[in-house]
Scaffold this active site. Structure first.
Site, PDB file in Angstrom:
ATOM      1  N   ASP A  24       0.847  -1.189   0.000  1.00 20.69           N
ATOM      2  CA  ASP A  24       0.000   0.000   0.000  1.00 20.69           C
ATOM      3  C   ASP A  24       0.885   1.242   0.000  1.00 20.69           C
ATOM      4  O   ASP A  24       2.091   1.156   0.274  1.00 20.69           O
ATOM      5  CB  ASP A  24      -0.913   0.001   1.232  1.00 20.69           C
ATOM      6  CG  ASP A  24      -2.215   0.764   1.003  1.00 20.69           C
ATOM      7  OD1 ASP A  24      -3.257   0.103   0.788  1.00 20.69           O
ATOM      8  OD2 ASP A  24      -2.189   2.001   1.025  1.00 20.69           O
ATOM      9  N   ASP A  63       4.308   2.628  -4.488  1.00 16.67           N
ATOM     10  CA  ASP A  63       3.373   3.345  -5.354  1.00 16.67           C
ATOM     11  C   ASP A  63       3.333   2.614  -6.691  1.00 16.67           C
ATOM     12  O   ASP A  63       4.245   2.734  -7.514  1.00 16.67           O
ATOM     13  CB  ASP A  63       3.834   4.792  -5.536  1.00 16.67           C
ATOM     14  CG  ASP A  63       2.855   5.614  -6.369  1.00 16.67           C
ATOM     15  OD1 ASP A  63       1.944   5.025  -6.977  1.00 16.67           O
ATOM     16  OD2 ASP A  63       3.014   6.849  -6.415  1.00 16.67           O
ATOM     17  N   ASN A 106      -5.461  -5.763  -6.361  1.00 22.73           N
ATOM     18  CA  ASN A 106      -6.626  -5.033  -5.879  1.00 22.73           C
ATOM     19  C   ASN A 106      -6.472  -3.515  -5.936  1.00 22.73           C
ATOM     20  O   ASN A 106      -7.458  -2.798  -6.018  1.00 22.73           O
ATOM     21  CB  ASN A 106      -6.906  -5.458  -4.428  1.00 22.73           C
ATOM     22  CG  ASN A 106      -7.856  -4.516  -3.727  1.00 22.73           C
ATOM     23  OD1 ASN A 106      -9.057  -4.512  -3.981  1.00 22.73           O
ATOM     24  ND2 ASN A 106      -7.325  -3.684  -2.830  1.00 22.73           N
ATOM     25  N   TYR A 142     -11.957   4.121 -15.899  1.00 24.10           N
ATOM     26  CA  TYR A 142     -12.182   2.973 -15.018  1.00 24.10           C
ATOM     27  C   TYR A 142     -12.750   1.790 -15.799  1.00 24.10           C
ATOM     28  O   TYR A 142     -12.268   0.653 -15.676  1.00 24.10           O
ATOM     29  CB  TYR A 142     -13.136   3.385 -13.896  1.00 24.10           C
ATOM     30  CG  TYR A 142     -13.263   2.410 -12.760  1.00 24.10           C
ATOM     31  CD1 TYR A 142     -12.350   2.411 -11.708  1.00 24.10           C
ATOM     32  CD2 TYR A 142     -14.314   1.488 -12.719  1.00 24.10           C
ATOM     33  CE1 TYR A 142     -12.476   1.531 -10.646  1.00 24.10           C
ATOM     34  CE2 TYR A 142     -14.448   0.599 -11.659  1.00 24.10           C
ATOM     35  CZ  TYR A 142     -13.520   0.622 -10.631  1.00 24.10           C
ATOM     36  OH  TYR A 142     -13.652  -0.267  -9.574  1.00 24.10           O
ATOM     37  N   LYS A 186     -10.755  -1.679 -16.381  1.00 25.17           N
ATOM     38  CA  LYS A 186     -11.305  -2.890 -15.763  1.00 25.17           C
ATOM     39  C   LYS A 186     -11.653  -3.941 -16.822  1.00 25.17           C
ATOM     40  O   LYS A 186     -11.542  -5.140 -16.571  1.00 25.17           O
ATOM     41  CB  LYS A 186     -12.531  -2.550 -14.913  1.00 25.17           C
ATOM     42  CG  LYS A 186     -12.219  -1.818 -13.621  1.00 25.17           C
ATOM     43  CD  LYS A 186     -11.365  -2.641 -12.667  1.00 25.17           C
ATOM     44  CE  LYS A 186     -11.218  -1.958 -11.310  1.00 25.17           C
ATOM     45  NZ  LYS A 186     -10.364  -2.741 -10.379  1.00 25.17           N
TER      46      LYS A 186
END
Length: 269
Positions: free
Chosen positions: A41, A72, A99, A164, A168
């Site tokens: 993260d 990052d 994720n 997005y 995706k």
């Protein structure tokens, strides 16, 4: 112990975006099943606090470790260095949960090249790089699980989400392409496509769409986000994590190269 069957004992899992939301829930679930977790993260404070929490709540008999690594993933050099660091420390990655992501609401004409490239690097290129770097160790182990956290927008589009939706959809393509190559090596690759999950990302998205449509946040939730769902509620992160854990189990050995919808009936219409 409540999770008496630690069926992922001795497995090593990398979860990106693991300090919050869906990633955090996946870490909790996989760790409870005996999996050593690498939490990836950008939020160092939250990440370090989370791994301490995981280790402090480990059940008797669970010898898994929890490690935080700050990275990052929107920066190509950091992604590659991270992958090498994980392999140097653990030697193998058995489970990869791609994720990490973000959502920026903008129409096609409003979307800048810079923003599109940033989202693409974070949400599609980094999953490709991590998959490429970790696959050889999975092949050597003759066992592996790659879980790409997609979205209903891996399947259908919505206004204001051009980047997005495009990315995706690409993640689902990465899932299928990798599955075709990896199957003979004992590695399965699946894409989980959830409906709106109650996470900080969705809360921020609700605020952005309220401004975009000049509506209240409650109206955005009821009319925009939940309007076409058969079950009119947000998913919880734990529901996505439960599906992730199932796809890592031996019961899912024959499931690969496909999308797994957990969408409250949103795409049924």
């Amino acid at each position: 112990m409540s999770s008496s069957i630690l069926y992922l004992a001795d497995r090593v899992a990398v979860v990106t975006g693991g300090a919050s939301g869906i990633g955090k829930a996946c870490c909790i679930k996989l760790f409870a099943l005996g999996c050593t977790i690498v939490v990836c993260d950008t939020n160092e404070e939250s990440g370090n606090a989370f791994v301490k929490e995981l280790e402090s709540t480990a059940e008797k008999g669970n010898k898994a470790q929890a490690v935080f690594m700050k990275v990052d993933l929107s920066k190509a050099d950091e992604t590659l260095k991270f992958a090498k660091k994980v392999l140097d420390q653990f030697g193998v990655v058995h489970i990869l949960v791609n994720n990490a992501g973000t959502q920026i609401i903008a129409s096609i004409e409003e979307m800048s090249d810079e923003t599109f490239r940033f989202m693409n690097e974070l949400m599609l290129i980094s999953p490709f790089v991590l998959t490429r770097e970790f696959l050889p160790s999975m092949y050597e182990a003759k066992w592996g699980r790659i879980l790409n956290i997609g979205s209903i927008h891996s399947l259908v589009a919505a206004p204001g989400k051009i980047a997005y939706t495009t990315i995706k959809h690409g993640l689902l393509g990465l899932t299928k392409g990798t599955a075709v190559e990896a199957g003979e090596h004992g590695v399965t690759v699946n894409c989980i496509c959830p409906f709106h999950v109650r996470t900080p990302l969705v809360e921020e998205q609700t605020k952005e769409q309220a401004e975009q449509y000049n509506m209240s946040e409650d109206d955005v939730k009821d009319k925009v986000l939940l309007g076409d769902a058969a079950i009119k509620r947000f998913l919880e992160s734990s529901e996505v994590a439960a599906l992730c854990a199932f796809l890592c189990s031996e019961a899912a050995n024959g499931m690969t190269g496909t999308e797994h919808r957990i969408d409250c009936g949103y795409t049924a219409k």
